[in-house]
Structure formats: C-alpha cells, structure tokens
Motif scaffolding. Structure first.
Motif, PDB file in Angstrom:
ATOM      1  N   VAL A   1      13.910   4.876  -1.035  1.00 41.13           N
ATOM      2  CA  VAL A   1      13.948   5.632  -2.288  1.00 41.13           C
ATOM      3  C   VAL A   1      15.396   5.943  -2.660  1.00 41.13           C
ATOM      4  N   ALA A   2      15.757   5.591  -3.883  1.00 42.02           N
ATOM      5  CA  ALA A   2      17.099   5.930  -4.388  1.00 42.02           C
ATOM      6  C   ALA A   2      16.991   7.081  -5.366  1.00 42.02           C
ATOM      7  N   GLY A   3      17.881   8.040  -5.238  1.00 41.95           N
ATOM      8  CA  GLY A   3      18.032   9.080  -6.250  1.00 41.95           C
ATOM      9  C   GLY A   3      19.140   8.651  -7.198  1.00 41.95           C
ATOM     10  N   VAL A   4      18.942   8.869  -8.492  1.00 37.74           N
ATOM     11  CA  VAL A   4      19.910   8.395  -9.492  1.00 37.74           C
ATOM     12  C   VAL A   4      20.197   9.521 -10.491  1.00 37.74           C
ATOM     13  N   ASP A   5      21.468   9.755 -10.768  1.00 39.43           N
ATOM     14  CA  ASP A   5      21.839  10.774 -11.750  1.00 39.43           C
ATOM     15  C   ASP A   5      23.148  10.383 -12.407  1.00 39.43           C
ATOM     16  N   GLU A   6      23.379  10.969 -13.586  1.00 39.62           N
ATOM     17  CA  GLU A   6      24.649  10.713 -14.279  1.00 39.62           C
ATOM     18  C   GLU A   6      25.306  12.035 -14.634  1.00 39.62           C
ATOM     19  N   VAL A   7      26.606  11.957 -14.858  1.00 42.25           N
ATOM     20  CA  VAL A   7      27.403  13.127 -15.238  1.00 42.25           C
ATOM     21  C   VAL A   7      28.295  12.733 -16.401  1.00 42.25           C
ATOM     22  N   GLY A   8      28.383  13.614 -17.395  1.00 40.54           N
ATOM     23  CA  GLY A   8      29.348  13.372 -18.458  1.00 40.54           C
ATOM     24  C   GLY A   8      28.765  12.950 -19.787  1.00 40.54           C
ATOM     25  N   ARG A   9      27.569  13.437 -20.108  1.00 35.84           N
ATOM     26  CA  ARG A   9      27.021  13.112 -21.430  1.00 35.84           C
ATOM     27  C   ARG A   9      27.648  13.982 -22.514  1.00 35.84           C
ATOM     28  N   GLY A  10      28.004  15.220 -22.165  1.00 37.65           N
ATOM     29  CA  GLY A  10      28.487  16.172 -23.167  1.00 37.65           C
ATOM     30  C   GLY A  10      29.962  16.113 -23.531  1.00 37.65           C
TER      31      GLY A  10
ATOM     32  N   GLU B   1      12.970   0.462  -3.283  1.00 34.22           N
ATOM     33  CA  GLU B   1      11.644   0.111  -3.795  1.00 34.22           C
ATOM     34  C   GLU B   1      11.200   1.098  -4.860  1.00 34.22           C
ATOM     35  N   LEU B   2      11.818   2.283  -4.840  1.00 37.91           N
ATOM     36  CA  LEU B   2      11.513   3.315  -5.829  1.00 37.91           C
ATOM     37  C   LEU B   2      12.809   4.005  -6.219  1.00 37.91           C
ATOM     38  N   ALA B   3      13.009   4.180  -7.506  1.00 40.16           N
ATOM     39  CA  ALA B   3      14.175   4.923  -7.992  1.00 40.16           C
ATOM     40  C   ALA B   3      13.702   6.203  -8.668  1.00 40.16           C
ATOM     41  N   LEU B   4      14.215   7.327  -8.214  1.00 35.87           N
ATOM     42  CA  LEU B   4      13.924   8.624  -8.834  1.00 35.87           C
ATOM     43  C   LEU B   4      15.082   8.954  -9.763  1.00 35.87           C
ATOM     44  N   ILE B   5      14.789   9.029 -11.057  1.00 34.79           N
ATOM     45  CA  ILE B   5      15.825   9.176 -12.076  1.00 34.79           C
ATOM     46  C   ILE B   5      15.825  10.605 -12.603  1.00 34.79           C
ATOM     47  N   ASP B   6      16.988  11.241 -12.648  1.00 28.92           N
ATOM     48  CA  ASP B   6      17.073  12.576 -13.219  1.00 28.92           C
ATOM     49  C   ASP B   6      16.921  12.497 -14.736  1.00 28.92           C
ATOM     50  N   GLY B   7      16.068  13.338 -15.292  1.00 24.16           N
ATOM     51  CA  GLY B   7      15.905  13.373 -16.741  1.00 24.16           C
ATOM     52  C   GLY B   7      14.557  12.848 -17.187  1.00 24.16           C
ATOM     53  N   ASN B   8      14.486  12.433 -18.449  1.00 18.22           N
ATOM     54  CA  ASN B   8      13.204  11.965 -18.984  1.00 18.22           C
ATOM     55  C   ASN B   8      13.259  10.529 -19.499  1.00 18.22           C
ATOM     56  N   HIS B   9      14.328   9.818 -19.181  1.00 14.31           N
ATOM     57  CA  HIS B   9      14.440   8.398 -19.543  1.00 14.31           C
ATOM     58  C   HIS B   9      14.781   7.586 -18.294  1.00 14.31           C
ATOM     59  N   CYS B  10      14.236   6.374 -18.225  1.00 15.27           N
ATOM     60  CA  CYS B  10      14.562   5.481 -17.105  1.00 15.27           C
ATOM     61  C   CYS B  10      15.342   4.273 -17.608  1.00 15.27           C
ATOM     62  N   PRO B  11      16.330   3.812 -16.832  1.00 10.19           N
ATOM     63  CA  PRO B  11      17.005   2.552 -17.178  1.00 10.19           C
ATOM     64  C   PRO B  11      16.083   1.380 -16.858  1.00 10.19           C
ATOM     65  N   GLU B  12      16.480   0.183 -17.252  1.00  7.28           N
ATOM     66  CA  GLU B  12      15.695  -1.011 -16.909  1.00  7.28           C
ATOM     67  C   GLU B  12      16.076  -1.436 -15.494  1.00  7.28           C
ATOM     68  N   LEU B  13      15.117  -1.366 -14.587  1.00  6.18           N
ATOM     69  CA  LEU B  13      15.363  -1.719 -13.189  1.00  6.18           C
ATOM     70  C   LEU B  13      14.256  -2.635 -12.676  1.00  6.18           C
ATOM     71  N   ASP B  14      14.562  -3.367 -11.598  1.00  4.88           N
ATOM     72  CA  ASP B  14      13.580  -4.267 -11.002  1.00  4.88           C
ATOM     73  C   ASP B  14      12.756  -3.597  -9.907  1.00  4.88           C
ATOM     74  N   CYS B  15      12.658  -2.283  -9.919  1.00  2.00           N
ATOM     75  CA  CYS B  15      11.862  -1.587  -8.905  1.00  2.00           C
ATOM     76  C   CYS B  15      11.033  -0.514  -9.598  1.00  2.00           C
ATOM     77  N   ALA B  16      10.121   0.081  -8.859  1.00  3.59           N
ATOM     78  CA  ALA B  16       9.340   1.196  -9.405  1.00  3.59           C
ATOM     79  C   ALA B  16      10.275   2.359  -9.722  1.00  3.59           C
ATOM     80  N   MET B  17       9.942   3.120 -10.764  1.00  2.00           N
ATOM     81  CA  MET B  17      10.807   4.220 -11.194  1.00  2.00           C
ATOM     82  C   MET B  17       9.981   5.433 -11.545  1.00  2.00           C
ATOM     83  N   GLU B  18      10.618   6.587 -11.406  1.00  5.26           N
ATOM     84  CA  GLU B  18       9.994   7.821 -11.875  1.00  5.26           C
ATOM     85  C   GLU B  18      11.088   8.711 -12.433  1.00  5.26           C
ATOM     86  N   ALA B  19      10.912   9.147 -13.682  1.00  7.07           N
ATOM     87  CA  ALA B  19      11.866  10.085 -14.287  1.00  7.07           C
ATOM     88  C   ALA B  19      11.420  11.501 -13.944  1.00  7.07           C
TER      89      ALA B  19
END
Length: 196
Positions: free
Chosen positions: A12-21, A103-121
């Motif tokens: 499981v990968a955790g994914v987050d971004e910084v610097g939208r504002g 095999e699974l990416a946990l994405i911070d927020g309510n949008h997911c990028p296009e990835l080749d694995c299962a995802m959950e926002a």
C-alpha cells in the motif's frame, strides 16, 4: 491448508501533495510504502507538526520505508493545465517513480490520479492513514526546503518565511518587486500584477 496468497499483505502506498495554495513554486507530491515490520512513531498530518519534527521524521521515513519517492509539477505545468491537474500529475509521477509498485494507492483528498493500481481517495487522509501522513511529511519538507533556497535566488520576497503562500508580505513584495519566473501566472494576484 492455509492459502498463503490470502495471508500476503497488500503493498500500500500513501500519496499526498503540498503546495496547491501558494502563488509561487512547484506543487510537490510524495508516495510512501511503509514497512509494517519497521513502524515509525509520531506520523501525523505534516501541517500539525513542528518544522523540526517534520525534518527528523522525513529522515526516518527515508530510512525505514520499503519505498518512497518525491516528484513535482512545475510552475509552467500549473499554468498550462491548472493546479488540480498539476497536483494529480505530480502524484502520478511520485507513484510511478517508486522502486516497488503498489497494489493499492491511498490518495489524500477527493480526486485520484490515473494509476495502474487500485486506488482510494481519502478526505483528510493525511491525519487518518500513516502512509499518507508519511507522504505529506516528505512532500512538505522537500517543498519548504526548496522555497528556502528560492529566498537566496529571489531576495526580498520572503520565500523562506511564507513558502510562496499569499501572505500580506508576499502580495506586497509582488507589487513592489514584480513577479519572478517561479510565480504562477494563472493565479489572480499574480495575473493582476501582469495586467498593470
């Protein structure tokens, strides 16, 4: 007989971004696959940690995680495709740059990028999921350090202090000193200066 496939934990990968504002600088994303055998104490939303704590946790994450990566989308990309799409692009790059693919990416927020694995926002995932917390810490430390360097390149803007966010000091500096090549021209306060 026990089915060993059922026993195997997902990567499981955790994914987050910084610097939208911010009005300046890149948007930075990180992806982290934590090692369940090597836990890290104190993971939390990077915004709720002190700078010193973030720095020490970032070193620990890099040492203990099974895989980690930090990627970005540049100011030009933000201006071309908008900040949401640029954030998703930075996240996609960070997952694809991992040394092991999740095999699974946990994405911070309510949008997911296009990835080749299962995802959950996951909304507010950086305070709920340790792997997302770890990603938020790596992304914030990397981006903050870069903005401190920008202070030397562009003195007078206060980048080391506000990290590019639209503080009163930063907006006044834009009016007084003009915009730099790291300012996001699609953002209203920067656009206003361009239109003068």
């Amino acid at each position: 007989m026990i089915d060993t496939l059922q026993q195997r934990p997902l990567l499981v990968a955790g994914v987050d971004e910084v610097g939208r504002g911010p009005l300046a600088g890149p948007v930075v994303a990180a992806a982290v696959i934590l090692d369940p055998e090597n836990p890290i104490d104190g993971l939390a939303d990077s915004k709720k940690l002190t700078e010193k704590r973030r720095e020490s946790l970032a070193l620990e994450i890099k040492e203990k995680a099974l895989a980690w990566s930090i990627c970005r989308a540049e100011v030009e990309e933000i201006d071309q495709i908008n900040i949401l799409q640029a954030s998703l692009l930075a996240m996609k790059r960070s997952v694809e740059s991992l040394s092991q693919q999740p095999e699974l990416a946990l994405i911070d927020g309510n949008h997911c990028p296009e990835l080749d694995c299962a995802m959950e926002a996951i909304i507010k995932g950086d305070s709920k999921e340790p792997a997302i917390s770890a990603a938020s810490i790596l992304a914030k430390v990397a981006r903050d350090n870069e903005m401190v360097e920008m202070e030397e390149k562009y003195p007078g803007y206060g980048f080391a202090k506000h990290k590019g966010y639209p503080t009163k000091q930063h907006r006044e500096a834009i009016i007084k000193l003009g915009i730099t090549e790291i300012h996001r021209k699609s953002y209203a306060p920067v656009q206003q200066q361009l239109n003068l």
